[in-house]
Every structure is written in C-alpha cells, then in structure tokens.
Design a protein around this motif. Structure first.
Motif, PDB file in Angstrom:
ATOM      1  N   ILE A  46      29.952  36.646  42.965  1.00 65.40           N
ATOM      2  CA  ILE A  46      30.665  37.842  43.405  1.00 65.40           C
ATOM      3  C   ILE A  46      32.124  37.810  42.982  1.00 65.40           C
ATOM      4  CG2 ILE A  46      31.230  36.955  45.695  1.00 65.40           C
ATOM      5  CD1 ILE A  46      30.192  40.547  44.930  1.00 65.40           C
ATOM      6  N   PHE A  47      32.735  36.634  42.998  1.00 70.70           N
ATOM      7  CA  PHE A  47      34.133  36.534  42.600  1.00 70.70           C
ATOM      8  C   PHE A  47      34.309  36.922  41.127  1.00 70.70           C
ATOM      9  CE2 PHE A  47      37.936  34.245  41.149  1.00 70.70           C
ATOM     10  CZ  PHE A  47      38.853  34.780  42.046  1.00 70.70           C
ATOM     11  N   VAL A  50      34.153  40.685  40.941  1.00 70.40           N
ATOM     12  CA  VAL A  50      35.391  41.295  41.442  1.00 70.40           C
ATOM     13  C   VAL A  50      36.486  41.188  40.387  1.00 70.40           C
ATOM     14  CG1 VAL A  50      37.251  41.034  43.141  1.00 70.40           C
ATOM     15  CG2 VAL A  50      34.876  41.012  43.882  1.00 70.40           C
ATOM     16  N   GLN A  69      45.360  39.146  47.086  1.00 70.66           N
ATOM     17  CA  GLN A  69      44.076  38.509  46.803  1.00 70.66           C
ATOM     18  C   GLN A  69      43.173  39.517  46.076  1.00 70.66           C
ATOM     19  OE1 GLN A  69      43.333  35.294  47.425  1.00 70.66           O
ATOM     20  NE2 GLN A  69      45.433  35.083  48.125  1.00 70.66           N
ATOM     21  N   PRO A  70      42.323  39.063  45.170  1.00 69.40           N
ATOM     22  CA  PRO A  70      41.490  39.978  44.382  1.00 69.40           C
ATOM     23  C   PRO A  70      40.633  40.928  45.221  1.00 69.40           C
ATOM     24  CG  PRO A  70      41.388  37.783  43.451  1.00 69.40           C
ATOM     25  CD  PRO A  70      42.153  37.665  44.731  1.00 69.40           C
ATOM     26  N   ALA A  71      39.974  40.429  46.254  1.00 63.51           N
ATOM     27  CA  ALA A  71      39.119  41.288  47.071  1.00 63.51           C
ATOM     28  C   ALA A  71      39.940  42.343  47.812  1.00 63.51           C
ATOM     29  CB  ALA A  71      38.322  40.455  48.060  1.00 63.51           C
ATOM     30  N   VAL A  72      41.119  41.953  48.281  1.00 63.52           N
ATOM     31  CA  VAL A  72      42.009  42.884  48.983  1.00 63.52           C
ATOM     32  C   VAL A  72      42.492  43.955  48.014  1.00 63.52           C
ATOM     33  CG1 VAL A  72      44.235  43.094  50.162  1.00 63.52           C
ATOM     34  CG2 VAL A  72      42.718  41.175  50.679  1.00 63.52           C
ATOM     35  N   LEU A  74      41.066  45.062  45.242  1.00 64.53           N
ATOM     36  CA  LEU A  74      39.979  45.977  44.893  1.00 64.53           C
ATOM     37  C   LEU A  74      39.632  46.905  46.053  1.00 64.53           C
ATOM     38  CD1 LEU A  74      38.076  46.748  42.633  1.00 64.53           C
ATOM     39  CD2 LEU A  74      36.487  45.034  43.466  1.00 64.53           C
ATOM     40  N   GLN A  75      39.610  46.381  47.270  1.00 65.89           N
ATOM     41  CA  GLN A  75      39.293  47.213  48.429  1.00 65.89           C
ATOM     42  C   GLN A  75      40.389  48.257  48.674  1.00 65.89           C
ATOM     43  OE1 GLN A  75      36.352  47.061  50.196  1.00 65.89           O
ATOM     44  NE2 GLN A  75      37.088  49.000  51.004  1.00 65.89           N
ATOM     45  N   THR A 107      45.266  41.619  54.400  1.00 63.31           N
ATOM     46  CA  THR A 107      43.886  42.103  54.332  1.00 63.31           C
ATOM     47  C   THR A 107      43.916  43.525  53.784  1.00 63.31           C
ATOM     48  OG1 THR A 107      43.910  43.043  56.551  1.00 63.31           O
ATOM     49  CG2 THR A 107      43.239  40.714  56.340  1.00 63.31           C
ATOM     50  N   ALA A 108      42.764  44.089  53.530  1.00 52.21           N
ATOM     51  CA  ALA A 108      42.689  45.447  52.995  1.00 52.21           C
ATOM     52  C   ALA A 108      43.326  46.457  53.953  1.00 52.21           C
ATOM     53  CB  ALA A 108      41.245  45.823  52.710  1.00 52.21           C
TER      54      ALA A 108
END
Length: 135
Positions: A46-47, A50, A69-72, A74-75, A107-108
């Motif tokens: 998943i990383f 992303v 952070q990458p997930a944050v 993208l979200q 966080t997002a």
C-alpha cells in the motif's frame, strides 16, 4: 480392414498423447505466469501505491507538502479536491497545517488545502460564506 482399424486406433492414441502433452505445457506456462504475478504483487504494498499516486499527482510540488506524511498528504488532497478544481493556478495551492500541530505528526484532519492569491477562488469563498451569488 484390421490394418485400417489398427492404424486409426494408433493415430487416435498418438493425437491424444500429443494433445495431452500440449495441455500439460500450457498449464505449466500458466502456473509460471501466475507465480510471477504473485511475486510482483507481493512486492507492491500500500505504501508503494500511495507514493506512486503522490508522484503521479505531483503533490510534493505544492507548497506546505514537504513535511507531511504521504498518507496524510494524499488524504488531504482527496478531501479538498474541490479547492484544487476551483483554483485557477496550481502555484496558488498550499497545504496548511492547523496551528500548533507539527507537520510530521499531523493527521488528515489537521491539514487543509487552500488556494491563496487567487481572486476568483477568494470571491467564490467569500460569496459562499456570505450567502451572496453573482447575478
């Protein structure tokens, strides 16, 4: 006549044997392809997905994205896609972290995307806030 029947039976057996071997080769090739595909999928996590999407969208080029952070990242992009759509120039986009929150731990919910320095976006936001429309 017996020779004809024997020849037919032998021909049938040879053809059946040849087709069986071909089927076995096809199955073996399919199994090897499946193994290669499984190995490829196992390496993709998943990383990686992303990071590929962040690169495709070129999100790191937007101001304020460097420490997120990458997930944050993208979200926040997905949650605020309407802002990006309304902004006339991508250079006006900026990721903003809530005051008092460290970008590394954000966080997002702590990150928003804003379009700054764009008069058309500012007018749209101001009109939406005041309930006015351009008539």
């Amino acid at each position: 006549m017996i020779f004809g029947i024997a020849a037919t039976i032998i021909t049938f057996l040879v053809i059946a044997f040849a087709m069986g071997r071909q089927t076995k080769r096809n199955k073996q090739a399919a199994i090897e392809d499946l193994k290669r595909e499984k190995e490829k999928l196992a390496r993709t996590d998943i990383f990686t997905l992303v990071m590929a999407e962040i690169e495709d969208l070129d999100l790191r080029s937007i101001s304020g994205a460097a420490d997120l952070q990458p997930a944050v990242l993208l979200q926040a992009w997905r949650d605020n896609s309407d802002v990006a759509d309304r902004c006339s120039d991508r250079t006006h986009l900026r990721f903003v972290v809530t005051d008092g929150v460290d970008p590394d731990t954000a966080t997002a919910d702590d990150v928003t995307l804003r379009c700054e320095g764009d008069s058309s976006s500012t007018e749209t936001d101001a009109n939406a806030a005041s309930g006015e429309t351009d008539d």
